[in-house]
Design a protein around this motif. Structure first.
Motif, PDB file in Angstrom:
ATOM      1  N   ILE A 125       0.837  -1.196   0.000  1.00  0.00           N
ATOM      2  CA  ILE A 125       0.000   0.000   0.000  1.00  0.00           C
ATOM      3  C   ILE A 125       0.876   1.251   0.000  1.00  0.00           C
ATOM      4  O   ILE A 125       0.672   2.169  -0.801  1.00  0.00           O
ATOM      5  CB  ILE A 125      -0.963   0.001   1.210  1.00  0.00           C
ATOM      6  CG1 ILE A 125      -2.032  -1.071   1.034  1.00  0.00           C
ATOM      7  CG2 ILE A 125      -1.613   1.378   1.386  1.00  0.00           C
ATOM      8  CD1 ILE A 125      -2.873  -1.312   2.275  1.00  0.00           C
ATOM      9  N   ALA A 126       1.879   1.272   0.875  1.00  0.00           N
ATOM     10  CA  ALA A 126       2.775   2.431   0.961  1.00  0.00           C
ATOM     11  C   ALA A 126       3.546   2.622  -0.339  1.00  0.00           C
ATOM     12  O   ALA A 126       3.737   3.753  -0.807  1.00  0.00           O
ATOM     13  CB  ALA A 126       3.738   2.265   2.132  1.00  0.00           C
ATOM     14  N   GLU A 156       1.296   4.177  -2.924  1.00  0.00           N
ATOM     15  CA  GLU A 156       1.123   5.613  -2.647  1.00  0.00           C
ATOM     16  C   GLU A 156       2.343   6.400  -3.117  1.00  0.00           C
ATOM     17  O   GLU A 156       2.217   7.436  -3.766  1.00  0.00           O
ATOM     18  CB  GLU A 156       0.884   5.834  -1.158  1.00  0.00           C
ATOM     19  CG  GLU A 156      -0.453   5.314  -0.678  1.00  0.00           C
ATOM     20  CD  GLU A 156      -0.575   5.263   0.842  1.00  0.00           C
ATOM     21  OE1 GLU A 156       0.437   5.454   1.557  1.00  0.00           O
ATOM     22  OE2 GLU A 156      -1.702   5.009   1.324  1.00  0.00           O
ATOM     23  N   ARG A 206       2.589   9.182  -6.230  1.00  0.00           N
ATOM     24  CA  ARG A 206       3.137  10.539  -6.062  1.00  0.00           C
ATOM     25  C   ARG A 206       4.251  10.806  -7.061  1.00  0.00           C
ATOM     26  O   ARG A 206       4.316  11.868  -7.675  1.00  0.00           O
ATOM     27  CB  ARG A 206       3.674  10.718  -4.635  1.00  0.00           C
ATOM     28  CG  ARG A 206       2.628  11.071  -3.618  1.00  0.00           C
ATOM     29  CD  ARG A 206       3.242  11.554  -2.309  1.00  0.00           C
ATOM     30  NE  ARG A 206       4.177  10.603  -1.721  1.00  0.00           N
ATOM     31  CZ  ARG A 206       3.842   9.584  -0.930  1.00  0.00           C
ATOM     32  NH1 ARG A 206       2.573   9.375  -0.627  1.00  0.00           N
ATOM     33  NH2 ARG A 206       4.769   8.783  -0.435  1.00  0.00           N
ATOM     34  N   ASP A 215      -4.502   9.363  -7.230  1.00  0.00           N
ATOM     35  CA  ASP A 215      -4.980   8.154  -6.551  1.00  0.00           C
ATOM     36  C   ASP A 215      -3.834   7.168  -6.376  1.00  0.00           C
ATOM     37  O   ASP A 215      -3.039   6.952  -7.301  1.00  0.00           O
ATOM     38  CB  ASP A 215      -6.091   7.479  -7.369  1.00  0.00           C
ATOM     39  CG  ASP A 215      -7.330   8.338  -7.453  1.00  0.00           C
ATOM     40  OD1 ASP A 215      -7.596   9.084  -6.484  1.00  0.00           O
ATOM     41  OD2 ASP A 215      -8.038   8.271  -8.472  1.00  0.00           O
ATOM     42  N   PRO A 216      -3.748   6.535  -5.204  1.00  0.00           N
ATOM     43  CA  PRO A 216      -2.699   5.533  -4.997  1.00  0.00           C
ATOM     44  C   PRO A 216      -2.894   4.337  -5.921  1.00  0.00           C
ATOM     45  O   PRO A 216      -4.018   4.026  -6.330  1.00  0.00           O
ATOM     46  CB  PRO A 216      -2.853   5.128  -3.538  1.00  0.00           C
ATOM     47  CG  PRO A 216      -4.218   5.557  -3.149  1.00  0.00           C
ATOM     48  CD  PRO A 216      -4.613   6.680  -4.042  1.00  0.00           C
TER      49      PRO A 216
END
Length: 76
Positions: free
Chosen positions: A30-31, A34, A38, A44-45
């Motif tokens: 998940i990280a 993300e 960016r 949106d991730p």
């Protein structure tokens, strides 16, 4: 800015694969999604499933012994 190993993820026709991963790995995926979003300038991730696929492919592609086995099974 940090340069992540994954770049833009190609939009290819997927094949559904269901796996279970430990919770700590899921949090890292998940990280990573993300951070990758960016870096790509997206709002949106990127979901863990989309991040995991190119990671697995990269791992397999970097395994020289597996590459030898793979080539040996592809006989003309």
């Amino acid at each position: 800015m940090t340069r992540l190993k994954l770049g833009r993820i190609p939009d290819e026709r997927p094949v559904k694969l269901t796996i279970e991963v430990p919770a700590p790995l899921h949090r890292k995926l998940i990280a990573y999604g993300e951070a990758l979003a960016r870096e790509m300038g997206e709002t949106d991730p990127i979901p863990p499933a989309k991040v995991a696929s190119p990671m697995i492919a990269g791992y397999i592609d970097s395994d020289k012994e597996f590459a030898k086995l793979w080539r040996s099974r592809e006989t003309p």
